[in-house]
Enzyme design. Structure first.
Site, PDB file in Angstrom:
ATOM      1  N   LYS A  44      56.174 -26.811  21.057  1.00  0.00           N
ATOM      2  CA  LYS A  44      54.865 -26.142  21.105  1.00  0.00           C
ATOM      3  C   LYS A  44      55.034 -24.621  21.145  1.00  0.00           C
ATOM      4  O   LYS A  44      54.406 -23.896  20.371  1.00  0.00           O
ATOM      5  CB  LYS A  44      54.104 -26.633  22.338  1.00  0.00           C
ATOM      6  N   ARG A 114      50.581 -25.430  29.804  1.00  0.00           N
ATOM      7  CA  ARG A 114      50.941 -26.708  29.156  1.00  0.00           C
ATOM      8  C   ARG A 114      52.447 -26.888  29.062  1.00  0.00           C
ATOM      9  O   ARG A 114      53.185 -25.925  28.903  1.00  0.00           O
ATOM     10  CB  ARG A 114      50.420 -26.743  27.712  1.00  0.00           C
ATOM     11  N   GLY A 123      51.439 -36.878  25.670  1.00  0.00           N
ATOM     12  CA  GLY A 123      50.763 -37.377  26.873  1.00  0.00           C
ATOM     13  C   GLY A 123      51.683 -37.669  28.046  1.00  0.00           C
ATOM     14  O   GLY A 123      51.240 -38.162  29.071  1.00  0.00           O
ATOM     15  N   MET A 125      53.659 -35.480  29.800  1.00  0.00           N
ATOM     16  CA  MET A 125      53.763 -34.461  30.852  1.00  0.00           C
ATOM     17  C   MET A 125      52.386 -33.821  31.103  1.00  0.00           C
ATOM     18  O   MET A 125      51.415 -34.185  30.472  1.00  0.00           O
ATOM     19  CB  MET A 125      54.810 -33.431  30.456  1.00  0.00           C
ATOM     20  N   ARG A 370      52.203 -29.366  15.145  1.00  0.00           N
ATOM     21  CA  ARG A 370      53.525 -30.029  15.162  1.00  0.00           C
ATOM     22  C   ARG A 370      53.567 -31.004  13.995  1.00  0.00           C
ATOM     23  O   ARG A 370      52.518 -31.393  13.463  1.00  0.00           O
ATOM     24  CB  ARG A 370      53.765 -30.755  16.480  1.00  0.00           C
ATOM     25  N   HIS A 490      73.572 -67.378  16.542  1.00  0.00           N
ATOM     26  CA  HIS A 490      73.385 -68.123  15.295  1.00  0.00           C
ATOM     27  C   HIS A 490      71.960 -67.956  14.785  1.00  0.00           C
ATOM     28  O   HIS A 490      71.729 -67.652  13.613  1.00  0.00           O
ATOM     29  CB  HIS A 490      73.715 -69.604  15.547  1.00  0.00           C
ATOM     30  N   ARG A 612      80.144 -66.778   4.072  1.00  0.00           N
ATOM     31  CA  ARG A 612      80.750 -67.568   5.161  1.00  0.00           C
ATOM     32  C   ARG A 612      80.837 -69.016   4.695  1.00  0.00           C
ATOM     33  O   ARG A 612      79.808 -69.691   4.569  1.00  0.00           O
ATOM     34  CB  ARG A 612      79.889 -67.498   6.414  1.00  0.00           C
ATOM     35  N   SER A 814      87.999 -55.905   5.961  1.00  0.00           N
ATOM     36  CA  SER A 814      86.568 -55.858   6.260  1.00  0.00           C
ATOM     37  C   SER A 814      86.425 -56.006   7.781  1.00  0.00           C
ATOM     38  O   SER A 814      86.944 -56.969   8.361  1.00  0.00           O
ATOM     39  CB  SER A 814      85.822 -56.978   5.544  1.00  0.00           C
ATOM     40  N   CYS A 892      81.349 -56.136   7.677  1.00  0.00           N
ATOM     41  CA  CYS A 892      80.396 -57.208   7.392  1.00  0.00           C
ATOM     42  C   CYS A 892      79.792 -57.798   8.655  1.00  0.00           C
ATOM     43  O   CYS A 892      79.146 -58.827   8.604  1.00  0.00           O
ATOM     44  CB  CYS A 892      81.048 -58.282   6.541  1.00  0.00           C
ATOM     45  N   TYR A 912      82.191 -49.666   1.827  1.00  0.00           N
ATOM     46  CA  TYR A 912      80.906 -50.360   1.739  1.00  0.00           C
ATOM     47  C   TYR A 912      80.489 -50.939   3.080  1.00  0.00           C
ATOM     48  O   TYR A 912      81.322 -51.111   3.982  1.00  0.00           O
ATOM     49  CB  TYR A 912      80.948 -51.475   0.681  1.00  0.00           C
TER      50      TYR A 912
HETATM   51  C1  PEP Z   1      82.067 -60.664  12.577  1.00  0.00           C
HETATM   52  O1  PEP Z   1      82.724 -61.168  13.492  1.00  0.00           O
HETATM   53  O2  PEP Z   1      81.622 -59.512  12.578  1.00  0.00           O
HETATM   54  C2  PEP Z   1      81.781 -61.476  11.376  1.00  0.00           C
HETATM   55  C3  PEP Z   1      81.145 -60.962  10.355  1.00  0.00           C
HETATM   56  O3  PEP Z   1      82.104 -62.790  11.445  1.00  0.00           O
HETATM   57  P1  PEP Z   1      81.173 -63.892  12.146  1.00  0.00           P
HETATM   58  O4  PEP Z   1      79.900 -63.264  12.563  1.00  0.00           O
HETATM   59  O5  PEP Z   1      80.970 -64.961  11.152  1.00  0.00           O
HETATM   60  O6  PEP Z   1      82.026 -64.309  13.292  1.00  0.00           O
END
Ligand code: PEP
Ligand code: MG
Length: 934
Positions: A44, A114, A123, A125, A370, A490, A612, A814, A892, A912
């Site tokens: 401000k 202020r 909001g 303070m 702002r 899962h 997987r 990976s 991954c 990647y």
């Molecule tokens: C991991 O462990 O990051 C992975 C990609 O394998 P998973 O989740 O299948 O164990």
């Protein structure tokens, strides 16, 4: 003079030059600050100085810097005398500019006090308005303005606000006095109060103040000012400000600045007003002024909802059936002036602005500007529009979009009004594991979910937790709710992969499979009753709320609408095109079927980073085959099962590779925590025993032999392939046979075979020798060859530390950051929700007993623990590339779709990231933002 410690990034002002006791003036003359000094002056304060310097009408004043807040809090919360001296001098300068005098009976100066931190904390303070009014000054104000009503109206507001903010006295007691006087006078609106009634109210308010505080209402404006400054500094540490900072990750040592500014009066009658406006629509992003105002009022009236504010533009007024009441219609000249200010500010700041203004007898003052906060949809639209308008370049426009807004654009949505109507049925909130909204009837088993789907009933699968055998049910359901499990459980992994809204870890929810009920906090509903879950917020409602798929899904995945006909889709495409232009990280996806791969490709994935294999065993008959391989004593049964497995895997890989059409594919060899794949209930056990041609007792004994206390740290990953080489063998054959088939059909395919859960290079050496041997045998058998590579996941701390040795045997790495997090932090992926949410929300502080002690700020399974797990990633990258300079390295784990983690992976030099299909657009944008930033 003593100097306080200041942060080193205090913008343009060199650390050594900062005198913590000085104040920074703004206004037509003596303008000390500018917009780049936000860290020191707060957003401000910096913007007030900047506006003054470009000729915007800003009432003059001064800013006490944020460093003083830190100093004040560290030094026992008393204003230093040196600062008071500075403040007195600054007030004198304001008096000179305004031709007024603090506390004067003839011509009093009134100020607002202020807060204003580096980033806006709306909001959170405190603010004090009309400061400087005393029994004498109020008469001066009445005489000078010839408006006694306005003067006493301001005085009564000041007393109430001062009592509340500075003294912490209960505002309701004060409001009662006002309401009682209105009732006595038989009037409803504050604006109808007469001068005498207001005078009487002021008297009663001061009496109540004296009674409650034990001291008379202060009659020296300087004392009022010092106390108000202290109160604003104190408000940095109120519970709500602390909570807001925690949620927004704002460090507590930033502190707030205090802005003291000459008051402009919006409550001087019909030619005065006050309001708040955005230069564009913050929900839709439309380029139309959007704001509200009130005639004859002060700022807090607009915010407090005492009176209902009116739209500023004639068009919005018309849309709300309030023709003739807009500022555009009632104050046309001032409105034009205001819109000119909007244009100047947008051009100057090159962003949408959120502006506070006051009109005092037709004279316009701007009290604050702002960058305006906006919805995800608005972020994208405004970014695209501003590039078109030539206001900003593509990189700047991208930098203004939070990756989460793309997620918002992709998610099915609850109708906002319906959600508000359902608030009585809001039960609680779990972990927002898969964004989006799902509504349907409760299904307590996968079979029931599939049955409901067949009958045409949308349902939500509610489970204590899920396992691969629930897969079909998860696919059939609109969304998934589990009692247990975190962001990488899962349920969460599968739900996100398939774009299913998912709420995990709703601890306290009781699923009774016998009675077919679910109970939460005493409220019970039955299977078949309505339930709704918001996977973006974690909220769970015991009722139905309508949803619809996002336009982007409809256009690019379901292909049932034309993207060119949808503005949202056009904007999305534009943003993605810019993102692809600037990012350097490649974006792959975690997908194991042609169906989810198609989704990922239509959202821009450039290949598979993780298929997987165990996910290809999700149907009952396939599970049975795996159980036969693992448990059969009869070699014939086992070999037959292996040959079936090879066959269906080859079919699946062929479909996946064909869909990839030459894009890279990393297939990860089987890595199931075995307990997930073994029979659990009697029916399943009977079926398995029959398939194995053994008695149920024998099966139970074999299962007992296999049982593990920590399956996640047990017989899984490469350990399985090493002790059961026949499993690696069929997988490798299936992968290479599929690749050969495609190559013969002239579809290029060079599979990347990935070995999981390596801790020692010997494990990789073993699996690599086996893979090469199986490949050579197959090539000889079929008299054809195909190129393939063999790499490994880095998922265990030892593998990261020994990456240099491991890289001698790997064509690529990976990072499996799910397991790397689990094993580095020693926190089970499946059991973390018993304590991790509390760690994040705060546990009891041993010193104060309050629940503010934050043990760990984020969920490490969602956002990479950069200082711990991240260090292992860095070590792994260095080790790998020291051995093999051009080693291709990806990630991954679930973190591959998390913006903050992607930024880290970009900086760490990965090639990647691979994420669930529906996260691909977010990853594309996040990767671009990292490339632009770094
Ligand atoms: C991991 O462990 O990051 C992975 C990609 O394998 P998973 O989740 O299948 O164990
Ligand atoms: Mg893993």
């Amino acid at each position: 003079m003593m100097k306080t410690q200041v942060q080193t990034d205090i913008n343009t002002v060199a650390e050594t030059e900062i005198n913590p006791f000085r104040v920074y003036h703004f206004g037509k003359i003596n303008n000390d600050g500018n917009a780049s000094m936000k860290n020191l002056l707060g957003g401000k304060g910096a913007n007030l100085a900047e506006m003054a310097s470009i000729g915007i009408p800003v009432p003059p004043g001064f800013t006490i810097p944020t460093t003083m807040c830190t100093f004040y809090n560290e030094q026992g919360r008393v204003l230093p005398t040196d600062l008071k001296t500075e403040v007195d001098q600054a007030v004198r300068l304001m008096e000179e500019q305004m031709g007024t005098e603090f506390g004067s009976e003839a011509n009093p100066l009134l100020v607002s006090v202020r807060s204003g931190a580096r980033v806006s904390m709306p909001g959170m303070m405190d603010t004090v308005l009309n400061l400087g009014l005393t029994d004498l000054a109020v008469q001066g104000l009445a005489a000078k303005t010839n408006n006694a009503r306005m003067a006493y109206d301001s005085y009564r507001r000041f007393i109430v606000m001062y009592a509340d903010v500075v003294k912490g006295l209960n505002g309701e007691d004060f409001e009662h006095i006002i309401e009682a006087n209105k009732a006595k006078a038989g009037i409803e609106q504050d604006t109808e109060l007469s001068v005498d009634q207001l005078k009487e109210i002021c008297l009663e308010l001061k009496e109540l103040y004296a009674k409650l505080s034990g001291e008379a209402f202060p009659q020296k404006p300087q004392d009022q000012l010092y106390a108000a400054i202290e109160a604003v500094f104190d408000s940095w540490n109120t519970d709500r400000a602390v909570l807001y900072r925690k949620i927004q990750n704002i460090p507590s040592d930033w502190g707030t600045a205090v802005n003291v500014q000459a008051m402009a009066f919006g409550n001087k009658g019909e030619t005065s007003a006050t309001g708040v406006a955005f230069t564009r629509n913050p929900s839709t992003g439309e380029k139309k002024y959007f704001g509200e105002y009130l005639i004859n009022a002060q700022g807090e009236d607009v915010v407090a909802g005492v009176r209902t504010p009116l739209p500023i533009s004639a068009e919005s007024a018309k849309a709300k059936d309030l023709q003739g009441q807009s500022m555009e219609e009632l104050m046309p000249e001032t409105y034009i002036e205001l819109t000119q200010v909007f244009e100047t500010l947008e051009k100057h700041y090159t962003d949408m602005q959120d502006v506070e203004f006051t009109v005092e007898e037709e004279k316009l003052y701007i009290l604050q500007t702002r960058d305006g906060k906006r919805s995800g949809f608005a972020q994208v639209k405004i970014a695209v529009d501003m590039v078109k308008e030539g206001l900003v370049d593509e990189k700047t426009a991208l930098g203004r979009i939070e990756p989460a807004s793309i997620e918002q654009m992709l998610s099915p949505i609850f109708n906002a009004d319906d959600k508000v109507k359902a608030k009585d049925k809001l039960m609680g909130a779990g972990l927002n594991a898969g964004p989006g909204a799902a509504s349907g009837i409760v299904a307590l088993s996968a079979t029931k979910a599939e049955w409901y789907k067949k009958q045409g009933f949308p349902c939500v699968l509610v489970r204590t937790d899920t396992s691969p055998s629930d897969f079909g049910g998860m696919m059939a359901a609109e969304g998934v709710l589990t009692v247990r499990g975190g962001a990488t459980s899962h349920a969460a992994v599968v739900a996100r992969q398939f774009g299913k809204p998912c709420v995990c870890g709703l601890t306290g929810l009781v699923v009774d499979e016998e009675l077919k009920t679910i109970t939460y906090k005493g409220e019970t509903i039955k299977e078949g009753d309505n339930i709704s879950i918001d996977g973006s917020t974690g909220e769970v409602f015991f009722c139905k709320i309508e949803t619809s798929p996002s336009e982007i899904s409809q256009a690019f995945i379901d292909k049932c609408i034309d993207p060119n006909q949808s503005e949202v889709c056009r904007h999305y495409q534009q943003i993605m095109a810019w993102a692809d232009k600037y990012r350097t990280l490649q974006i792959r996806t975690n997908a194991d079927t042609a169906r989810d791969l198609n989704v990922a490709l239509s959202l821009g994935a450039e290949g598979i980073g993780l298929a997987r294999v165990e996910h290809m065993f999700s149907s009952d008959d396939r599970l049975l085959l795996l159980r036969q391989v693992m448990l059969a004593k009869d070699e014939e049964i086992k070999n037959l099962a292996l040959s079936h497995i090879e066959h269906f895997l080859k079919e699946d890989f062929t479909a996946v590779f064909k869909t990839l059409d030459g894009r890279p594919a990393t297939v990860r060899l089987l890595d199931p925590p075995m307990h997930e794949f073994m029979p659990h209930n009697d029916g399943d056990k009977a079926k398995t025993a029959k398939a194995l041609k053994v008695s149920e007792d024998d099966l139970t004994a074999s299962l007992g032999d296999m049982a593990e206390h920590n399956p996640m740290l047990g017989f899984r990953g490469c350990r399985l392939g090493i002790l059961k080489p026949e499993l690696t063998r069929v997988q490798v054959r299936a992968i290479l046979e599929a690749a050969l088939e495609l190559n013969s059909a002239l579809v290029p395919c060079k599979p990347e075979i990935m070995v999981p859960i390596i801790m020692h290079e010997n494990e990789l050496i073993h699996q690599r020798m086996l893979i090469d041997k199986v490949a050579e045998e197959l090539f000889a058998e079929l008299n054809a060859r195909v190129d393939y590579s063999v790499g490994t996941m880095i998922e265990l701390p030892r593998a990261a530390l020994q990456a240099g040795e491991i890289a001698k045997h790997a064509d690529f790495f990976s990072f499996g950051t799910n397991d790397l997090t689990q094993t580095t932090l020693g926190i089970s992926r499946d059991d973390a929700n018993h304590f991790l949410p509390t760690y994040k929300n705060g546990v009891s502080d041993p010193m104060t007993g309050t629940g503010n002690f934050e043990v760990y700020p984020d969920d490490p399974f969602q956002t990479l623990d950069q200082s711990g797990v991240g260090q292992l990633v860095q070590v792994g990258v260095k080790g790998g590339r020291d051995t093999s300079e051009n080693l291709k390295i990806g990630i991954c784990g679930e973190h591959g779709g998390d913006p903050a983690s992607i930024d880290f992976f970009h900086r760490t030099g990965l090639n990647y990231v691979s994420c669930s299909p529906y996260r691909v657009p977010v990853a594309r944008l996040s990767a671009a933002l990292s490339a632009i930033r770094n």
